[in-house]
Motif scaffolding. Structure first.
Motif, mmCIF file in Angstrom:
data_model
loop_
_atom_site.group_PDB
_atom_site.id
_atom_site.type_symbol
_atom_site.label_atom_id
_atom_site.label_comp_id
_atom_site.label_asym_id
_atom_site.label_seq_id
_atom_site.Cartn_x
_atom_site.Cartn_y
_atom_site.Cartn_z
ATOM 1 N N ARG A 145 2.419 1.439 3.515
ATOM 2 C CA ARG A 145 1.205 0.639 3.701
ATOM 3 C C ARG A 145 0.143 1.412 4.468
ATOM 4 N NH1 ARG A 145 3.234 -5.536 5.219
ATOM 5 N NH2 ARG A 145 4.317 -5.954 3.231
ATOM 6 N N ASP A 146 0.556 2.078 5.540
ATOM 7 C CA ASP A 146 -0.398 2.891 6.292
ATOM 8 C C ASP A 146 -0.944 4.024 5.432
ATOM 9 O OD1 ASP A 146 0.052 1.300 8.491
ATOM 10 O OD2 ASP A 146 1.623 2.601 9.313
ATOM 11 N N LEU A 147 -0.094 4.582 4.586
ATOM 12 C CA LEU A 147 -0.528 5.667 3.708
ATOM 13 C C LEU A 147 -1.592 5.174 2.732
ATOM 14 C CD1 LEU A 147 -0.123 8.605 2.785
ATOM 15 C CD2 LEU A 147 1.640 7.780 1.218
ATOM 16 N N PHE A 148 -1.366 3.979 2.141
ATOM 17 C CA PHE A 148 -2.361 3.413 1.234
ATOM 18 C C PHE A 148 -3.670 3.134 1.974
ATOM 19 C CE2 PHE A 148 1.106 2.009 -1.782
ATOM 20 C CZ PHE A 148 0.671 2.826 -2.814
ATOM 21 N N GLY A 149 -3.564 2.683 3.230
ATOM 22 C CA GLY A 149 -4.770 2.447 4.022
ATOM 23 C C GLY A 149 -5.557 3.719 4.249
ATOM 24 N N VAL A 150 -4.856 4.798 4.552
ATOM 25 C CA VAL A 150 -5.527 6.092 4.760
ATOM 26 C C VAL A 150 -6.184 6.566 3.465
ATOM 27 C CG1 VAL A 150 -5.152 8.531 5.294
ATOM 28 C CG2 VAL A 150 -4.024 6.761 6.659
ATOM 29 N N VAL A 151 -5.452 6.425 2.340
ATOM 30 C CA VAL A 151 -6.008 6.842 1.038
ATOM 31 C C VAL A 151 -7.260 6.031 0.705
ATOM 32 C CG1 VAL A 151 -5.566 6.903 -1.442
ATOM 33 C CG2 VAL A 151 -3.793 7.653 0.160
ATOM 34 N N LYS A 152 -7.206 4.717 0.952
ATOM 35 C CA LYS A 152 -8.362 3.854 0.679
ATOM 36 C C LYS A 152 -9.541 4.249 1.553
ATOM 37 C CE LYS A 152 -9.666 -1.020 0.385
ATOM 38 N NZ LYS A 152 -9.213 -2.419 0.583
ATOM 39 N N PHE A 153 -9.286 4.560 2.833
ATOM 40 C CA PHE A 153 -10.362 4.968 3.737
ATOM 41 C C PHE A 153 -10.987 6.287 3.288
ATOM 42 C CE2 PHE A 153 -11.586 7.521 7.450
ATOM 43 C CZ PHE A 153 -12.631 6.748 7.945
ATOM 44 N N VAL A 154 -10.144 7.249 2.938
ATOM 45 C CA VAL A 154 -10.648 8.559 2.497
ATOM 46 C C VAL A 154 -11.448 8.411 1.202
ATOM 47 C CG1 VAL A 154 -9.968 10.848 1.663
ATOM 48 C CG2 VAL A 154 -8.817 9.839 3.647
ATOM 49 N N PHE A 155 -10.941 7.584 0.285
ATOM 50 C CA PHE A 155 -11.654 7.363 -0.972
ATOM 51 C C PHE A 155 -13.004 6.692 -0.720
ATOM 52 C CE2 PHE A 155 -12.695 4.683 -4.637
ATOM 53 C CZ PHE A 155 -12.713 5.642 -5.638
ATOM 54 N N GLY A 156 -13.046 5.759 0.242
ATOM 55 C CA GLY A 156 -14.289 5.059 0.534
ATOM 56 C C GLY A 156 -15.368 5.983 1.061
ATOM 57 N N ILE A 157 -15.020 6.852 2.004
ATOM 58 C CA ILE A 157 -16.036 7.728 2.589
ATOM 59 C C ILE A 157 -16.420 8.873 1.646
ATOM 60 C CG2 ILE A 157 -15.332 7.181 4.945
ATOM 61 C CD1 ILE A 157 -13.834 9.818 5.045
ATOM 62 N N SER A 158 -15.529 9.210 0.723
ATOM 63 C CA SER A 158 -15.831 10.298 -0.215
ATOM 64 C C SER A 158 -16.375 9.800 -1.550
ATOM 65 C CB SER A 158 -14.569 11.137 -0.461
ATOM 66 O OG SER A 158 -13.539 10.340 -1.038
ATOM 67 N N GLN A 159 -16.579 8.492 -1.671
ATOM 68 C CA GLN A 159 -17.021 7.920 -2.946
ATOM 69 C C GLN A 159 -18.349 8.500 -3.444
ATOM 70 O OE1 GLN A 159 -17.051 3.663 -2.896
ATOM 71 N NE2 GLN A 159 -16.955 3.495 -5.110
ATOM 72 N N PRO A 160 -19.376 8.686 -2.570
ATOM 73 C CA PRO A 160 -20.619 9.288 -3.078
ATOM 74 C C PRO A 160 -20.413 10.668 -3.672
ATOM 75 C CG PRO A 160 -20.946 8.355 -0.885
ATOM 76 C CD PRO A 160 -19.471 8.322 -1.153
ATOM 77 N N PHE A 161 -19.502 11.442 -3.085
ATOM 78 C CA PHE A 161 -19.272 12.796 -3.589
ATOM 79 C C PHE A 161 -18.461 12.769 -4.888
ATOM 80 C CE2 PHE A 161 -19.500 12.883 1.071
ATOM 81 C CZ PHE A 161 -20.673 13.614 1.213
ATOM 82 N N ILE A 162 -17.574 11.786 -5.016
ATOM 83 C CA ILE A 162 -16.846 11.629 -6.285
ATOM 84 C C ILE A 162 -17.815 11.280 -7.408
ATOM 85 C CG2 ILE A 162 -15.101 10.268 -7.495
ATOM 86 C CD1 ILE A 162 -13.652 9.957 -4.813
#
Length: 380
Positions: free
Chosen positions: A29-46
């Motif tokens: 669960r913590d891993l999914f939270g970290v992945v979601k956070f990283v994806f959120g902040i990197s979304q403009p670059f994606i």
């Protein structure tokens, strides 16, 4: 038995890998939270990378065709910026052309609807009265509905509760929506700027990526990874080009056919269907619903004819043109195009439909080459 250093190093790596996997499973669960956070902040670059990938298709065409004879020291410095500007202008020209084609027609359509809706509702009421006169049981059902008593005190109390508590919720929702819109606007601007940076330095970025792979991967694996990435890039580029070509073909088919059958709003419906057809196989049905409604106000019979024409052309497009055009562009047989669209839509919706065709095409090519190679070695 004494183990050498290489074997001990391999054992340590395996133990470390197993430990990391166990930790990831325990803290999933913590891993999914970290992945979601990283994806959120990197979304403009994606999104910026995706925009750069799409813009790279017209950019290559501009550089290889329009600017191929421009040489010299000045060309080395200005060729890429000029190509990016021309590509942006080309995309902007296409958007303006579509808007200038659709908006006047849409304005005329709205005015026609405003003039025809009263007569349409009057005719609908006349037909409803005839239906009630020929079916007395319908009148009985309506009378039963009229006899249903309403608790006006409860309705009034509910309205007062909404006014007391709902206003704050409306204000909060408005602020939340405004913040979301501002956030989306900022992300779009950042994504566009990042895509321009990526396009201006794409050769340098590609060389850096190849050097990183070469530094950290064995030569054989490095060669395989590069081959897969090149195949994915080629298939995605070909898929986007084929999808746009297919949309133009379908839109042209509708404009011509609707004009021949004297169906109103032929140009508007054709352009709308062409845009929605960018969603594989099923996207054109969105244009069908809107077109059927517009034509229904003008003439119910013509709306029925339009639906029949749509179903016929959609069958031709979905089973013949689309698999042939898009399948040939990505090197995927027609049957597997339909399979990829179906699987992608079931798993990821519209995004899956767009992604699975080039992904399945890449997997198909790799499997085909591997099978052919194994069979050739077996014969040898």
């Amino acid at each position: 038995m004494k183990l050498d250093k290489q074997t001990m190093r391999s054992i340590r790596h395996i133990i470390l890998f197993i430990a990391v996997v166990i930790l990831c499973v325990i803290n999933i669960r913590d891993l999914f939270g970290v992945v979601k956070f990283v994806f959120g902040i990197s979304q403009p670059f994606i999104w910026g990378g995706a925009i750069a990938f799409v813009m790279n298709i017209p950019l290559n065409g501009v550089e290889k065709r329009l600017l191929k004879n421009w040489r010299g020291k000045r060309a080395e410095k200005l060729k890429r910026p000029v190509g990016i500007v021309l590509s942006l202008l080309l995309i902007l020209f296409i958007l303006i052309f579509v808007i200038m084609t659709v908006v006047p027609q849409l304005g005329k359509t709205v005015m026609d609807l405003g003039n025809k809706l009263p007569a349409f509702f009057d005719n609908a009421m006349i037909e409803l009265e005839k239906l009630c006169a020929s079916n007395p049981q319908i009148v009985g059902y309506l009378e039963e509905l009229q006899n249903i008593s309403l608790d006006w005190d409860k309705i009034l109390n509910g309205a007062l509760d909404f006014l007391q508590n709902g206003v704050g919720s409306v204000v909060t929702s408005t602020v939340s929506v405004a913040s979301t819109i501002i956030g989306v606007a900022v992300n779009v601007v950042v994504a566009l700027i990042f895509s321009i940076y990526v396009l201006s330095q794409k050769e340098r970025l590609g060389d850096q990526g190849r050097r990183i792979l070469k530094a950290y991967m064995p030569e054989k694996i490095n060669a395989q990874v590069l081959r897969v990435l090149e195949l994915l890039s080629s298939n995605f580029s070909s898929f986007i080009s084929g999808q746009c070509l297919e949309a133009v073909i379908l839109g042209t088919m509708f404009v011509i056919t609707l004009t021949v059958f004297r169906i109103p709003y032929a140009l508007l419906i054709g352009v709308l269907i062409a845009f929605t057809a960018l969603i594989p196989i099923v996207g054109a049905f969105i244009g069908c619903v809107v077109g059927a409604f517009l034509i229904l106000v003008d003439s119910p019979m013509k709306a029925l004819i339009f639906v029949i024409i749509f179903l016929v052309l959609q069958q031709i497009e979905g089973n013949l043109i689309y698999p042939h055009v898009v399948g040939n562009s990505v090197g995927l047989p027609s049957m597997w195009v339909l399979v990829a669209v179906t699987l992608g839509g079931s798993l990821m919706g519209i995004a899956g439909m767009l992604l699975f065709i080039p992904l399945v095409s890449t997997a198909y090519t790799l499997l085909r080459d591997d099978v052919n190679g194994r069979n050739a070695r077996a014969k040898g």
